[in-house]
Design a protein around this motif. Structure first.
Motif, short mmCIF file in Angstrom:
data_model
loop_
_atom_site.label_atom_id
_atom_site.label_comp_id
_atom_site.label_asym_id
_atom_site.label_seq_id
_atom_site.Cartn_x
_atom_site.Cartn_y
_atom_site.Cartn_z
N ASN A 16 -21.90 -0.01 -99.20
CA ASN A 16 -21.04 0.84 -99.91
C ASN A 16 -21.68 2.03 -100.48
O ASN A 16 -22.90 1.91 -100.92
N ALA A 17 -21.31 3.31 -100.16
CA ALA A 17 -21.77 4.56 -100.65
C ALA A 17 -21.05 5.33 -101.61
O ALA A 17 -20.64 6.63 -101.74
N ASN A 18 -20.73 4.19 -103.02
CA ASN A 18 -19.85 4.88 -103.97
C ASN A 18 -20.65 6.00 -104.78
O ASN A 18 -21.77 5.64 -105.03
N LEU A 19 -20.22 7.03 -104.83
CA LEU A 19 -20.87 8.13 -105.27
C LEU A 19 -20.78 8.24 -106.89
O LEU A 19 -21.60 9.05 -107.40
N THR A 20 -20.13 7.38 -107.66
CA THR A 20 -20.12 7.16 -108.93
C THR A 20 -21.48 6.76 -109.35
O THR A 20 -21.78 6.97 -110.64
N TYR A 21 -22.00 6.02 -108.60
CA TYR A 21 -23.53 5.08 -109.11
C TYR A 21 -24.54 6.01 -108.24
O TYR A 21 -24.20 6.87 -107.54
N LEU A 22 -25.69 5.68 -108.50
CA LEU A 22 -26.99 6.20 -107.69
C LEU A 22 -26.94 5.02 -106.56
O LEU A 22 -27.51 4.30 -106.41
N PRO A 23 -26.32 5.56 -105.35
CA PRO A 23 -26.47 4.91 -103.87
C PRO A 23 -27.86 4.53 -103.55
O PRO A 23 -27.88 3.57 -103.07
N GLN A 24 -28.70 5.68 -103.66
CA GLN A 24 -30.14 5.32 -103.15
C GLN A 24 -30.80 4.23 -104.00
O GLN A 24 -31.39 3.19 -103.06
N LYS A 25 -30.63 4.06 -105.01
CA LYS A 25 -31.13 2.94 -105.89
C LYS A 25 -30.57 1.60 -105.18
O LYS A 25 -31.31 0.38 -104.93
N HIS A 26 -29.47 1.44 -105.03
CA HIS A 26 -28.75 0.20 -104.65
C HIS A 26 -28.99 -0.09 -103.10
O HIS A 26 -29.36 -1.24 -102.68
N ILE A 27 -29.08 1.09 -102.30
CA ILE A 27 -29.36 0.42 -100.96
C ILE A 27 -30.88 0.37 -100.77
O ILE A 27 -31.25 -0.34 -99.83
N LYS A 28 -31.78 1.01 -101.56
CA LYS A 28 -33.26 0.64 -101.63
C LYS A 28 -33.25 -0.83 -102.07
O LYS A 28 -34.21 -1.43 -101.43
N GLN A 29 -32.61 -1.14 -102.82
CA GLN A 29 -32.57 -2.71 -103.42
C GLN A 29 -32.16 -3.52 -102.24
O GLN A 29 -32.70 -4.66 -101.88
N LEU A 30 -31.09 -3.41 -101.42
CA LEU A 30 -30.56 -3.97 -100.40
C LEU A 30 -31.52 -4.19 -99.20
O LEU A 30 -31.90 -5.20 -98.71
#
Length: 149
Positions: free
Chosen positions: A29-43
């Motif tokens: 998910n690339a939901n722009l209301t959150y910081l997407p880089q942080k979640h993608i890095k975590q994944l």
């Protein structure tokens, strides 16, 4: 071990044979209301750590960036229109692939994923690529001579 010999070894120093080389495109998910880089890095970190802890080898990680999905996709009761595409090339056992599938299925960030088997060994894939290149060279030489291949 010689200079040209590369391999994967277990904790006792014995050479391990990995069963297959896999390729997986993943769309989180690339939901722009959150910081997407942080979640993608975590994944990405979670996925690679799982593979390496299971005795696998991560060969390559590619990010294709944030793109509009070809159609609306529904996952975990939410509709998505944008995703952040990335791919992963890795060697591992089929049992680890099953556990990776269950991780992707349960992760609310992941919209779509698939795991494709590229070949049994890296050497097999390299040999196929070499054959394709040599075949293209023969075809191009025949075209230059005006022959049909």
């Amino acid at each position: 071990m010689g200079i040209g010999e590369l391999g994967v070894f277990d904790w006792k120093g014995r050479k391990k044979s990995l069963s297959s080389l896999f390729f997986t495109p993943i769309i989180p998910n690339a939901n722009l209301t959150y910081l997407p880089q942080k979640h993608i890095k975590q994944l990405v970190t979670q996925t690679c750590t799982h593979l390496m802890n299971s005795g696998g080898v991560v060969r390559k990680i590619d990010s294709w960036g944030t793109l509009v999905l070809p159609q609306r996709m529904r996952r975990h009761k939410v509709q998505h229109r944008v995703g952040d595409y990335w791919t992963l090339h890795f060697d591992t056992s089929p049992r680890t692939v099953q556990s990776l599938n269950s991780i992707m299925r349960q992760d609310p960030l992941v919209i779509r994923w698939t795991i494709l088997r590229e070949g049994g060994k890296v050497e097999d894939i390299a040999r196929e690529g070499r054959n394709v290149i040599e075949g293209d060279l023969v075809l191009n030489a025949a075209k230059e001579r005006g022959e049909r291949a």
